[in-house]
Each structure stands twice: as structure tokens, then as C-alpha cells.
Design a protein around this motif. Structure first.
Motif, PDB file in Angstrom:
ATOM      1  N   SER A 219       0.853  -1.343  -0.152  1.00  0.00           N
ATOM      2  CA  SER A 219      -0.077   0.144  -0.011  1.00  0.00           C
ATOM      3  C   SER A 219       0.824   1.321   0.081  1.00  0.00           C
ATOM      4  O   SER A 219       0.583   2.188  -0.546  1.00  0.00           O
ATOM      5  N   HIS A 220       2.042   1.411   0.615  1.00  0.00           N
ATOM      6  CA  HIS A 220       2.946   2.323   0.725  1.00  0.00           C
ATOM      7  C   HIS A 220       3.660   2.855  -0.688  1.00  0.00           C
ATOM      8  O   HIS A 220       3.691   3.823  -1.206  1.00  0.00           O
ATOM      9  N   LEU A 221       3.898   1.642  -1.373  1.00  0.00           N
ATOM     10  CA  LEU A 221       4.749   1.835  -2.500  1.00  0.00           C
ATOM     11  C   LEU A 221       3.480   2.242  -3.761  1.00  0.00           C
ATOM     12  O   LEU A 221       3.881   3.200  -4.349  1.00  0.00           O
ATOM     13  N   ALA A 222       2.343   1.788  -3.426  1.00  0.00           N
ATOM     14  CA  ALA A 222       1.017   2.249  -4.393  1.00  0.00           C
ATOM     15  C   ALA A 222       0.691   3.818  -4.034  1.00  0.00           C
ATOM     16  O   ALA A 222       0.576   4.563  -4.919  1.00  0.00           O
ATOM     17  N   GLN A 223       0.843   4.107  -2.806  1.00  0.00           N
ATOM     18  CA  GLN A 223       0.518   5.498  -2.311  1.00  0.00           C
ATOM     19  C   GLN A 223       1.569   6.404  -2.946  1.00  0.00           C
ATOM     20  O   GLN A 223       1.306   7.510  -3.296  1.00  0.00           O
ATOM     21  N   GLU A 224       2.675   6.198  -3.023  1.00  0.00           N
ATOM     22  CA  GLU A 224       3.967   7.113  -3.546  1.00  0.00           C
ATOM     23  C   GLU A 224       3.728   7.042  -5.214  1.00  0.00           C
ATOM     24  O   GLU A 224       4.149   7.997  -5.783  1.00  0.00           O
ATOM     25  N   MET A 225       3.577   5.780  -5.657  1.00  0.00           N
ATOM     26  CA  MET A 225       3.851   5.847  -7.237  1.00  0.00           C
ATOM     27  C   MET A 225       2.495   5.975  -7.945  1.00  0.00           C
ATOM     28  O   MET A 225       2.597   6.550  -9.139  1.00  0.00           O
ATOM     29  N   LEU A 226       1.358   5.773  -7.522  1.00  0.00           N
ATOM     30  CA  LEU A 226       0.105   5.961  -8.307  1.00  0.00           C
ATOM     31  C   LEU A 226      -0.202   7.364  -8.495  1.00  0.00           C
ATOM     32  O   LEU A 226      -0.639   7.593  -9.649  1.00  0.00           O
ATOM     33  N   PRO A 227      -0.122   8.170  -7.473  1.00  0.00           N
ATOM     34  CA  PRO A 227      -0.390   9.606  -8.059  1.00  0.00           C
ATOM     35  C   PRO A 227       0.498  10.163  -8.985  1.00  0.00           C
ATOM     36  O   PRO A 227       0.366  10.733  -9.897  1.00  0.00           O
ATOM     37  N   LYS A 228       1.787   9.678  -9.012  1.00  0.00           N
ATOM     38  CA  LYS A 228       2.792  10.126  -9.834  1.00  0.00           C
ATOM     39  C   LYS A 228       2.548   9.658 -11.125  1.00  0.00           C
ATOM     40  O   LYS A 228       2.625  10.743 -12.179  1.00  0.00           O
ATOM     41  N   SER A 229       2.429   8.653 -11.204  1.00  0.00           N
ATOM     42  CA  SER A 229       2.205   7.861 -12.561  1.00  0.00           C
ATOM     43  C   SER A 229       0.911   8.447 -13.354  1.00  0.00           C
ATOM     44  O   SER A 229       0.708   8.645 -14.503  1.00  0.00           O
ATOM     45  N   THR A 230      -0.186   8.630 -12.351  1.00  0.00           N
ATOM     46  CA  THR A 230      -1.488   9.310 -12.851  1.00  0.00           C
ATOM     47  C   THR A 230      -1.102  10.638 -13.436  1.00  0.00           C
ATOM     48  O   THR A 230      -1.785  11.089 -14.521  1.00  0.00           O
ATOM     49  N   LEU A 231      -0.683  11.441 -12.544  1.00  0.00           N
ATOM     50  CA  LEU A 231      -0.555  12.872 -13.013  1.00  0.00           C
ATOM     51  C   LEU A 231       0.365  13.176 -14.017  1.00  0.00           C
ATOM     52  O   LEU A 231       0.128  14.066 -14.894  1.00  0.00           O
TER      53      LEU A 231
END
Length: 459
Positions: A219-231
Motif C-alpha cells: 500500500s505504501h509503494l502504491a501510495q507513492e507511485m500511483l499519483p505520480k504515474s497518474t498525474l
């Protein structure tokens, strides 16, 4: 004066003469006369306390009917008898509904009064990975912090946070409340996570809920990477949200396979993300776009000018294995679903390492051959008009397993937009109580609440 019986040392050098003694027959009457005002005051205090308690009870009652929400109705288990003690950590609870308290003002208060070593443990100044996409200093960020010592944090304690460029929140219109707390699951740290990224043009926020032995890492890696990849995909092309979201979720899944293949094989996380932005150059409306996998539901509510009730809508249905379309997809992949035998035991996607209570997630790669997917569901975007009131909620199932979306909106709506943080903390406290009532405190899930009250002024 001397004849009147004055005494030296009193005000003005004289005192009033002592009253003559009462006849014996009037002793009880005199005592009663003296006690009467005290008794009246005591009765008044009791009545005032009872009135206050009744008011508090009404404030905490969230089961009154509202405008029906759609499309999913959640069912929670009946509580045990009310003899079970209600134990809630209220040290951080915002009790005054008229005060101004949002996540940024709360953090500013911590920065202003905490000692340095305590700040290192609870709050760190650090940039979110998604900020690398933009000019330094233009994005305000608040996001969950993960450390190896999380397992030793007290039950029901707040999750540690990172923050950056917090002064920019003061220039933004939206009121935001975030609360994330550990549950009561022995040998498991808080596996929930969250992020809030705010810029003048948009607000990006989300919630993750890990599961499995290493769910907190996923969950922590997803929290760091998902907004970056989305934006990275959304900012250049705002009109292709479906493709941007799908590609971002797949990229995060690929990163999980590369960076933690063993941990993410049998552990995973939900992921829900939302972006609120202006509808073009017009100041009259905003657009809400969402995408998610799992069951960290996104709820939107609006109330028209002069209306009494909130119209509540859950954006998309949870990805449960027994959802009709999800079951068909799983079976087409050769997988099987173990149907629920009771409301306390959810349906599960069967795989070699056990059963999973959801049909889509990030990680859980052991379940991919049996129909598990990271492909997000992208609900239809919502247009927010300036003349209406709006509430956006993203919460982990620590909230939704205990509180219906309509009831959650009703509670949050009682708080002013300026006290959105108080609303988030109150909602979390209410869910915790219900978990403790249900299982006598033996198991309480991690709880995360993200509340956004959009404001059209100032942009």
C-alpha cells in the motif's frame, strides 16, 4: 457604632451587628430556607446535563434516513448488547464544531508546538515522489509515512505523516480532512495509507488499504507511485482520463513485480484515486474524476441551495468476487468463487495461497491466473456546480463495513467546511466504536478517512 457591636479590622473599620438568634421553633424553617437555593441549583445542573447528553445522543445518531444513495447498499452486522464498553481514543479528536480545523491547520499546529525529536517520529517534512513532475514548491503534499517501527505503535494511534509546502494550502480553496489510525489486529501494523496533493489547478487525493503479511509495504509503494504515474499522464491530456488511469495502475503493478516480487505475490492493496479540477477556464463548475480497484469506496454527495437532504452516490461498486459481472469475468479466466455463507464471512476468490475477499487489487499476483486483475474501474465523471454544496469521501473498509455512505455523509455534513478535520476524526471514532461493539474489541480494522469540501472561491 460601639453600641451596635462593631469589630475592628472589618471593611471601613466597622461590621454589621450579628443577627439576633432565631427562636427554636424557627430553626428547621431557617435551615430549609438556606438549603432551598442550593437544591434549586443542583436540580438545574442535573437538567442541563441531561439536556446536553440528549443533544450529544442526537448528534451521534447517524441512522436517520436520507435521500437514497446508489448503487450499493452495505450491510453491517448487528451490534452486541450495549453493555460492551465504548473505548475511543479522543486525544486528537476535534470536539468543537465551530472551530477552524483542516488537515493543514492541524499539521501547522503540530509544527508549532511539538519538540523536534517527536516531530521526526510523527511528522516529517519531505516531498512526495509526484512532486518531481512539477516546479519545486508549487505542490502542497500530505501523505502517509511508513517505518519498520509501525508494528510497535499503540492500537488506534494516528498514522505518522509526511508533509511539504504546507503554506500553499492557505492559498487553496478546498477544505480537507484526513485521519488514518491503526486498528486492533495483533502482529499487524497499520496497513492503510493515503495521499493528498494540491495545486492551484487541481487536487489529487486517494486511499490505499493493504492486506496480507506485507500489505503495508504494497500500500505504501502504491501510495507513492500511483499519483505520480497518474498525474504524469493526466496533466498533459485531461480529456483521456480512462486511458491515463488504466495505464497508471498497470505501471504501479509492474513496479510491484520488479521491486518486491516476493512480498507482492500473496499480499496486495486496494487503491482509490480522485482528481478534482476546474471545468476549463469557467469558474462555474468543477470535474471529479475517479478510478479504483478493491473496496476503498469513493462517495460523492451534493445538496442544492436551500435543500435539507444530501443526495448521496457511491461512485462505482466494490470489487467483490460475488459481484455478478466480476464472477463472470473470474469464471471466464478459469477461476472459482467461494460464495459467502454469512454476512460475517465474505465471498472469496480461490487461489493456491488461500482466498481473497476482492476481485481487483494491486499486488496479489498469485491470484492473477485465477481472474484477479489490476485494471481499475473508472466511474463516469461528476460535474460539480458552484451553487451547490459538495462532499467527497474516500475511506477504507474500516469505515464502510460499519457505516453506510448516507450516514457517513449525514455526520460529515453536520460539521462546517472549516472543521473538515474534525468531521474526519469524528467519523473514524464512530466506526471504531461500532467495530468494538461488534466483536467486543477483539478485532478492529485499520481506519482511514479522507474528506474534501470543495470551494469555488479563490481560484
Amino acid at each position: 457604632a460601639a453600641a451596635a457591636g462593631s469589630r475592628p479590622g472589618s471593611r471601613g473599620g466597622l461590621t454589621a451587628p450579628p443577627p439576633p438568634p432565631l427562636p427554636a421553633s424557627t430553626g428547621l424553617a431557617a435551615v430549609a430556607a438556606k438549603l432551598a437555593p442550593l437544591a434549586a441549583a443542583a436540580v438545574e445542573a442535573v437538567v442541563e446535563g441531561a439536556t446536553s447528553a440528549a443533544t450529544e445522543s442526537r448528534d451521534d445518531d447517524m441512522d436517520a434516513p436520507l435521500t437514497p444513495f446508489s448503487p450499493v447498499s452495505r450491510t453491517r452486522s448487528p451490534p452486541v448488547p450495549p453493555a460492551v464498553p465504548r473505548v475511543v481514543r479522543r486525544s486528537q479528536l476535534s470536539k468543537t464544531r465551530g472551530r477552524t480545523l483542516t488537515i493543514d491547520t492541524k499539521i501547522s499546529g503540530l509544527l508549532g508546538r511539538e519538540v523536534e525529536d517527536l516531530l521526526d517520529d510523527r511528522l516529517s517534512k519531505r516531498s512526495h515522489p509526484a512532486e518531481d513532475l512539477f516546479t519545486p514548491g508549487v505542490v502542497a503534499a500530505v501523505w502517509g509515512k511508513s517505518t519498520d517501527s509501525d508494528i510497535f505503535q499503540p492500537y488506534f494511534s494516528d498514522k505518522a505523516m509526511n508533509c511539504d509546502n504546507l503554506t500553499r494550502f492557505g492559498n487553496m480553496p478546498h477544505s480537507i480532512g484526513v485521519h488514518c489510525q491503526r486498528g486492533h489486529k495483533p502482529n499487524s501494523p497499520n496497513q492503510d495509507d493515503f495521499f493528498v496533493l494540491q495545486r492551484q489547478e487541481w487536487l489529487c487525493f486517494g486511499v490505499m488499504d493493504g492486506h496480507g503479511e506485507h500489505g503495508h509495504h504494497v500500500s505504501h509503494l502504491a501510495q507513492e507511485m500511483l499519483p505520480k504515474s497518474t498525474l504524469d499522464r493526466f496533466v498533459p491530456d485531461e480529456e483521456d482520463w480512462q486511458s491515463s488511469a488504466s495505464a497508471a495502475f498497470r505501471e504501479v503493478a509492474d513496479r510491484l513485480r520488479e521491486e518486491m516480487p516476493d512480498k507482492s505475490a500473496s499480499s496486495g492493496s486496494t487503491a482509490s484515486i480522485a482528481i478534482l479540477s476546474r471545468d476549463g477556464p469557467s469558474r462555474g463548475s468543477m470535474r471529479l474524476r475517479c478510478a479504483f480497484v478493491g473496496d476503498s469506496s469513493i462517495v460523492y454527495a451534493r445538496r442544492g441551495r436551500g435543500a435539507l437532504c444530501w443526495e448521496v452516490q457511491q461512485l462505482g461498486q466494490d470489487h467483490k468476487p460475488d459481484r455478478e459481472d466480476e464472477m463472470e469475468r473470474i469464471e471466464s479466466c478459469g477461476g472459482k468463487v467461494l460464495r459467502s455463507s454469512s454476512i460475517r464471512s465474505p465471498s472469496r476468490l480461490l487461489m493456491k495461497s488461500g482466498g481473497l475477499a476482492m476481485s481487483r487489487s494491486l499486488g496479489d499476483f498469485d491470484g492473477v491466473p485465477y481472474g484477479l486483475t489490476c485494471e481499475p474501474e473508472v466511474p463516469e465523471e461528476v460535474l460539480l456546480e458552484e451553487q451547490d454544496e459538495h462532499i467527497i469521501l474516500i475511506c477504507s473498509d474500516g469505515i464502510w463495513d460499519m457505516i453506510e455512505p448516507a450516514s457517513a455523509v449525514q455526520l460529515v455534513g453536520r460539521f462546517s467546511p472549516e472543521n473538515t478535520q474534525g468531521a474526519a476524526e469524528k467519523l473514524a471514532a464512530k466506526a471504531q466504536v461500532r467495530w468494538q461493539e461488534q466483536d467486543r474489541g477483539s478485532c478492529v480494522d485499520d481506519i482511514t478517512v479522507c474528506v474534501v469540501r470543495p470551494n469555488f472561491s479563490g481560484t
